[in-house]
Design a protein around this motif. Structure first.
Motif, mmCIF file in Angstrom:
data_model
loop_
_atom_site.group_PDB
_atom_site.id
_atom_site.type_symbol
_atom_site.label_atom_id
_atom_site.label_comp_id
_atom_site.label_asym_id
_atom_site.label_seq_id
_atom_site.Cartn_x
_atom_site.Cartn_y
_atom_site.Cartn_z
ATOM 1 N N ARG A 160 -28.090 5.173 17.604
ATOM 2 C CA ARG A 160 -27.474 6.159 17.937
ATOM 3 C C ARG A 160 -27.692 5.693 19.628
ATOM 4 N NH1 ARG A 160 -32.513 7.964 15.231
ATOM 5 N NH2 ARG A 160 -33.609 7.298 17.479
ATOM 6 N N PHE A 212 -25.368 10.741 21.003
ATOM 7 C CA PHE A 212 -24.181 10.377 20.252
ATOM 8 C C PHE A 212 -24.360 9.466 19.343
ATOM 9 C CE2 PHE A 212 -19.835 9.553 19.654
ATOM 10 C CZ PHE A 212 -19.715 10.831 20.092
ATOM 11 N N ARG A 265 -13.776 8.133 19.001
ATOM 12 C CA ARG A 265 -14.822 9.779 19.092
ATOM 13 C C ARG A 265 -13.976 10.525 20.070
ATOM 14 N NH1 ARG A 265 -18.658 8.307 15.750
ATOM 15 N NH2 ARG A 265 -19.913 10.783 16.062
ATOM 16 N N PHE A 269 -15.927 12.462 22.571
ATOM 17 C CA PHE A 269 -17.110 12.509 23.732
ATOM 18 C C PHE A 269 -17.752 13.934 23.580
ATOM 19 C CE2 PHE A 269 -20.126 12.069 27.200
ATOM 20 C CZ PHE A 269 -21.295 11.468 26.342
ATOM 21 N N GLY A 291 -18.719 14.960 19.451
ATOM 22 C CA GLY A 291 -18.733 13.553 18.747
ATOM 23 C C GLY A 291 -18.160 13.325 17.901
#
Length: 555
Positions: free
Chosen positions: A120, A139, A186, A188, A191
């Protein structure tokens, strides 16, 4: 027929302002000196004054910002004045509610820090106004894969690229266990997989588990993602430098370096990258090939670093430069800030860790991006140069660099210490103070002022004028002279550098272990005895000419 005696200043003011608006800001400054009418017209035009202030700050207007020109001008003037004076103001505490890991980044007012699970990323959106309350968010990685490192391109593409690792064998003790290293692209803000990435994941390499996790460095500019991968435990592996078009997943450039040769990468422009080579002790400038070009077999230019004495070894070179250049989109699509520093005028930082028989020291070199571009054809001053050999340090570096010995005790793990043309650092141990009311954990560190180096020539000249008017009214230090760093027992010769700068410092002193910075703030870090981050202190430059400070305490 009698001609009309009409002068330019006889035109309506509105028309004159329109004409002058087509001039570069440097020419506007010259027009200021023509006569009194021109000076009055330019001084009274908010639009022209804003362009001049952008030029002085080496900043670019963000046309996506909806603020008026007058509001932008006020914000820019106050921010630059706040940086010039280094005056902290208020203080806030935010709890750190997780056990931190080692990976981090700080960009675009977002501070990201991995946790001990390596699965994470926790991030903090730092506020621009005093009434904004920062909150930690999480995230996650894909499918519980370990996060080895990550790269950001937030303002241009709202993109985060996670470098993840997955074990290919059920038995972690098996000598045949393999690690798969991949890139996950990804968005941001959501996600989710990035909508512009045709392939959400790019495979990088498969390695043996006994090699350990690789050292990763990556940067993203425009359509390109540059990745440096090194396995320090494997003496037989090569250091890989790969450049991808991240939207298509296509590899467009592949460089196989010798073990421990490359450890970092910096974009000089959208298609020029800088690769410091530890083995050859040179800075290599490479061109990313276009659609109909082959991958290059050698760099465009090699620039030698200062020569070492035979008994010393260059252990590593780390590099950083913020903000990064952008691609074809000049206005940052995902930023609502009124202006940003010009990447071409920003400085690059190079940390050189030198190991000797009885010493270990950190040397830092500063150079503007634009200066490096000017060393490439057709601007290069070198004649009949052999591109296969590095240009000696004395032939390219002294006029455009500044070198400083930061000693062996300055931490190099935090390299996000420059933004625009400024560099922030904590100097050596502070003066003795009364520690009777200080918590025991804080007694490990002495209070120190936060010091800011500014390499903007306009700010250097401004500080010189302030010193001429009243030398006792400011504590700033201006350097325009040639600097000679003693070779000591480390280098083969004294190091000469001439890049001008002005130094300022906060009047208040802080008990910190490291500092970071972005365009608007300084972030201070405190660690515990094991080196884990315990506090974050953020001094923030805001509209009221102050810094903002956030203390993050672990629970």
């Amino acid at each position: 027929m009698k001609s009309l005696d009409v002068q330019l200043t006889d035109l309506p003011t509105e028309l004159l302002v329109l004409i002058l608006s087509y001039l570069p800001a440097s020419d506007l400054l010259s027009c200021n000196l023509v006569n009194s009418p021109f000076y009055t017209i330019i001084s009274n035009s908010v639009y022209l004054q804003y362009n001049i202030e952008l030029y002085k700050a080496c900043a670019l207007d963000n046309k996506n910002c909806t603020l008026s020109c007058a509001e932008k001008l006020t914000m820019l003037q106050k921010r630059e004045e706040a940086w010039s004076n280094c005056t902290p103001s208020f203080h806030r505490i935010v709890p750190l509610n997780f056990t931190p890991g080692s990976v981090y980044d700080f960009s675009s007012a977002v501070y990201l820090l991995g946790d001990y699970t390596r699965q994470r990323l926790h991030y903090l959106r730092l506020p621009h106004l005093p009434n904004q309350e920062p909150q930690w968010s999480v995230f996650p990685s894909d499918d519980n894969r370990h996060i080895v490192d990550f790269g950001l391109n937030l303002h241009e593409h709202d993109l985060i690229a996670l470098v993840t690792a997955e074990l290919h064998s059920q038995s972690t003790s098996s000598s045949s266990a393999m690690l798969s290293i991949d890139l996950s692209l990804r968005q941001f803000s959501t996600g989710d997989h990035h909508p512009l990435a045709k392939v959400p994941s790019i495979h990088v390499v498969v390695s043996e588990l006994r090699w350990g996790s690789p050292s990763i460095n990556l940067e993203i500019v425009g359509k390109y993602l540059a990745l440096v991968t090194t396995f320090w435990r494997n003496p037989n592996s090569k250091c890989m430098v790969t450049v991808y078009e991240w939207q298509t997943g296509k590899m467009v450039m592949d460089i196989n370096g010798r073990p421990e040769s490359y450890s970092g990468v910096v974009f000089i422009s959208e298609n020029i990258i800088l690769l410091p080579n530890t083995e050859t002790r040179a800075l290599e400038l490479w061109k990313i090939p276009g659609p109909n070009e082959h991958s290059p077999s050698s760099p465009l230019r090699q620039l030698a670093l200062p020569r070492l004495m035979p008994h010393n070894v260059l252990r590593f070179i780390s590099c950083r430069g913020e903000p990064n250049p952008s691609g074809s989109i000049h206005d940052p699509k995902y930023s609502d800030r009124p202006f940003h520093y010009d990447p071409l005028d920003s400085i690059l930082l190079l940390h050189l860790r030198v190991q000797g028989i009885h010493l270990s020291s950190l040397f830092t070199i500063f150079i503007h991006r634009r200066s490096l571009l000017n060393l490439l054809p057709p601007h290069a001053p070198f004649v009949d140069i052999d591109v296969e050999k590095p240009v000696p340090w004395a032939e390219w570096a002294p006029p455009i660099t500044f070198c400083i010995d930061l000693g062996g005790g300055i931490p190099s793990r935090w390299i996000t210490t420059t933004c625009g043309q400024r560099f922030v650092v904590l100097p050596g141990p502070g003066d003795d103070v009364d520690d009777s009311d200080t918590p025991e954990d804080d007694l490990r560190r002495k209070p120190r002022a936060i010091v800011v180096f500014d390499f903007n020539l306009h700010n250097v000249r401004k500080a010189e004028r302030e010193l001429e008017v009243d030398p006792d009214a400011t504590t700033k230090i201006v350097s325009r002279e040639k600097k000679v760093m003693d070779a000591q027992e480390i280098f083969a010769e004294d190091i000469v550098s001439c890049l001008p700068y002005v130094v300022s410092a906060t009047t208040k002193k802080y008990r910190l272990d490291g500092v970071l910075m972005d365009e608007d703030r300084v972030l201070g870090l405190q660690t515990d005895v094991d080196g884990h981050i315990k506090y974050i202190e953020s001094d923030h430059v805001i509209q009221s000419c102050t810094f903002k400070r956030i203390c993050v305490l672990s629970l």
